[in-house]
Enzyme design. Sequence first.
Site, PDB file in Angstrom:
ATOM      1  N   TRP A 105       0.818  -1.212   0.000  1.00 30.84           N
ATOM      2  CA  TRP A 105       0.000   0.000   0.000  1.00 30.84           C
ATOM      3  C   TRP A 105       0.851   1.261   0.000  1.00 30.84           C
ATOM      4  O   TRP A 105       0.531   2.234  -0.703  1.00 30.84           O
ATOM      5  CB  TRP A 105      -0.991  -0.003   1.160  1.00 30.84           C
ATOM      6  CG  TRP A 105      -2.080  -1.004   0.925  1.00 30.84           C
ATOM      7  CD1 TRP A 105      -2.300  -2.159   1.607  1.00 30.84           C
ATOM      8  CD2 TRP A 105      -3.081  -0.971  -0.112  1.00 30.84           C
ATOM      9  NE1 TRP A 105      -3.370  -2.842   1.074  1.00 30.84           N
ATOM     10  CE2 TRP A 105      -3.868  -2.135   0.020  1.00 30.84           C
ATOM     11  CE3 TRP A 105      -3.381  -0.074  -1.153  1.00 30.84           C
ATOM     12  CZ2 TRP A 105      -4.939  -2.431  -0.833  1.00 30.84           C
ATOM     13  CZ3 TRP A 105      -4.463  -0.366  -1.993  1.00 30.84           C
ATOM     14  CH2 TRP A 105      -5.220  -1.519  -1.826  1.00 30.84           C
ATOM     15  N   ASP A 179      -1.622   6.507   6.300  1.00 32.63           N
ATOM     16  CA  ASP A 179      -2.696   5.684   5.751  1.00 32.63           C
ATOM     17  C   ASP A 179      -3.087   4.677   6.835  1.00 32.63           C
ATOM     18  O   ASP A 179      -2.343   3.740   7.117  1.00 32.63           O
ATOM     19  CB  ASP A 179      -2.191   4.971   4.489  1.00 32.63           C
ATOM     20  CG  ASP A 179      -3.235   4.036   3.880  1.00 32.63           C
ATOM     21  OD1 ASP A 179      -4.314   3.855   4.478  1.00 32.63           O
ATOM     22  OD2 ASP A 179      -2.954   3.480   2.794  1.00 32.63           O
ATOM     23  N   LYS A 203     -12.764  -1.529   5.962  1.00 31.81           N
ATOM     24  CA  LYS A 203     -11.917  -2.542   6.606  1.00 31.81           C
ATOM     25  C   LYS A 203     -12.354  -2.742   8.058  1.00 31.81           C
ATOM     26  O   LYS A 203     -12.446  -3.838   8.531  1.00 31.81           O
ATOM     27  CB  LYS A 203     -10.450  -2.122   6.570  1.00 31.81           C
ATOM     28  CG  LYS A 203      -9.909  -1.775   5.187  1.00 31.81           C
ATOM     29  CD  LYS A 203      -9.438  -2.992   4.412  1.00 31.81           C
ATOM     30  CE  LYS A 203      -9.219  -2.683   2.942  1.00 31.81           C
ATOM     31  NZ  LYS A 203      -8.135  -1.750   2.669  1.00 31.81           N
TER      32      LYS A 203
HETATM   33  C1  PLP Z   1      -7.595  -1.266   1.303  1.00 29.50           C
HETATM   34  C2  PLP Z   1      -6.507  -0.285   1.479  1.00 29.50           C
HETATM   35  C3  PLP Z   1      -6.391   0.847   0.658  1.00 29.50           C
HETATM   36  C4  PLP Z   1      -7.301   1.082  -0.518  1.00 29.50           C
HETATM   37  O1  PLP Z   1      -8.543   1.434  -0.118  1.00 29.50           O
HETATM   38  P1  PLP Z   1      -9.714   1.638  -1.190  1.00 29.50           P
HETATM   39  O2  PLP Z   1     -10.858   2.019  -0.324  1.00 29.50           O
HETATM   40  O3  PLP Z   1      -9.885   0.338  -1.903  1.00 29.50           O
HETATM   41  O4  PLP Z   1      -9.304   2.705  -2.115  1.00 29.50           O
HETATM   42  C5  PLP Z   1      -5.372   1.736   0.908  1.00 29.50           C
HETATM   43  N1  PLP Z   1      -4.507   1.534   1.909  1.00 29.50           N
HETATM   44  C6  PLP Z   1      -4.583   0.455   2.715  1.00 29.50           C
HETATM   45  C7  PLP Z   1      -3.598   0.295   3.818  1.00 29.50           C
HETATM   46  C8  PLP Z   1      -5.584  -0.477   2.537  1.00 29.50           C
HETATM   47  O5  PLP Z   1      -5.670  -1.545   3.334  1.00 29.50           O
END
Ligand code: PLP
Length: 372
Positions: A105, A179, A203
């Site tokens: 990521w 993030d 998530k």
């Molecule tokens: C799933 C995820 C993303 C992407 O998220 P989307 O909602 O699919 O754009 C970005 N960073 C991390 C750490 C993730 O787990």
Amino acid sequence: MTRPFNFSPGPATLPPEVLQQAADEMLDWQGCGMSVMEMSHRGPEFLSILTQARDAVRELLSVPPEFQILFMQGGGLAENAIVPMNLLGATRADQAVNFVLTGSWSQKSYKEAQRYGAVHVAASNQASQQTTLPPPSEWALSPQAAYVHICSNETIDGVEFQELPDLLSLGCDAPLVVDISSHMASRPIDWARVGLAFGGAQKNVGTAGVTLVFVHESLLGYALPICPSAFNLQTVAQNASMYNTPPTYAIYIAGLVFKWLNQQTHNGLVGLAAVEARNIEKAQLLYDCIDHTPFYENKVDPSCRSRMNVPFFLRDARLNDHFLAEAKAAGLLQLKGHKSVGGMRASLYNAMPVAGVQALVNHMQDFAQRHG
Ligand SMILES: *Cc1c(COP(=O)(O)O)cnc(C)c1O
């Protein structure tokens, strides 16, 4: 009705109490005669849903008043562009964005940011194949970086920062961008170290469609001219996340999850402390099983293992499909590892009860006994 345990990395398991409340309120939200999906985002009903969601997450994560909480769209991936477009208009001596690359990521964020400005890799864990985290004291930070980006929990690789870096103590006064997509609200955040944090809800705190952005006020107002108005953080903040129609139903669900999280208790703890304690217990249970059963393996250094996403491998990969089929029959869903990594991955998000992890461990031990 007993539901199976769902270990999906995202969209992921939700608290049954939240799903039940949403079901109960589906046709008629609190006597107003409308579903949440059918109400105007400017009406008093939805405004109260939005305000409650914002207040609940502020309480849950102890977000200081100088941080704006924005409900946006586009997911974590869109933020990879939205963040540079919003921060790179600030004048700093050395404009390179500093990246700490720790897995899939952060790599994605790094690639996307290159479209908007200069980037610099301050540190990476590539040499260990994403099984460690580079210690902040060894990061090659630009003293006046535009900002420093980290992914605090790498969902695919299963590495997690146990503590956010203190950039100031490292001689760097740049804002830290984090993030937090895959471990949002699983543990406290040290806001004194953060400039901006973002993550999709799907998530750990809700459904796909809403992205949470926590941004320090001092970072607003520096968007590049190319930044779309709907993605301009200052514009979104000034309009209290109502510049355009927000993802109303996803905000409603996230609000119910925040409320549920605030009400959690565990071993005498309440709210986020209870949630974190339970997450520690769940992760420990699974890692102990992996480490003590030679049939299985997790390659991540114990100092930076993720509490949320646990990749693990059967020593004999030929048994993978069989393991998954038996797991499914035992009510343990979505354990297949990411295609780039292989093996298995168990995501233990907030809504996964200890009993779910215990059931997984029981299955793993039983399977190993029969096939080891
Ligand atoms: C799933 C995820 C993303 C992407 O998220 P989307 O909602 O699919 O754009 C970005 N960073 C991390 C750490 C993730 O787990």
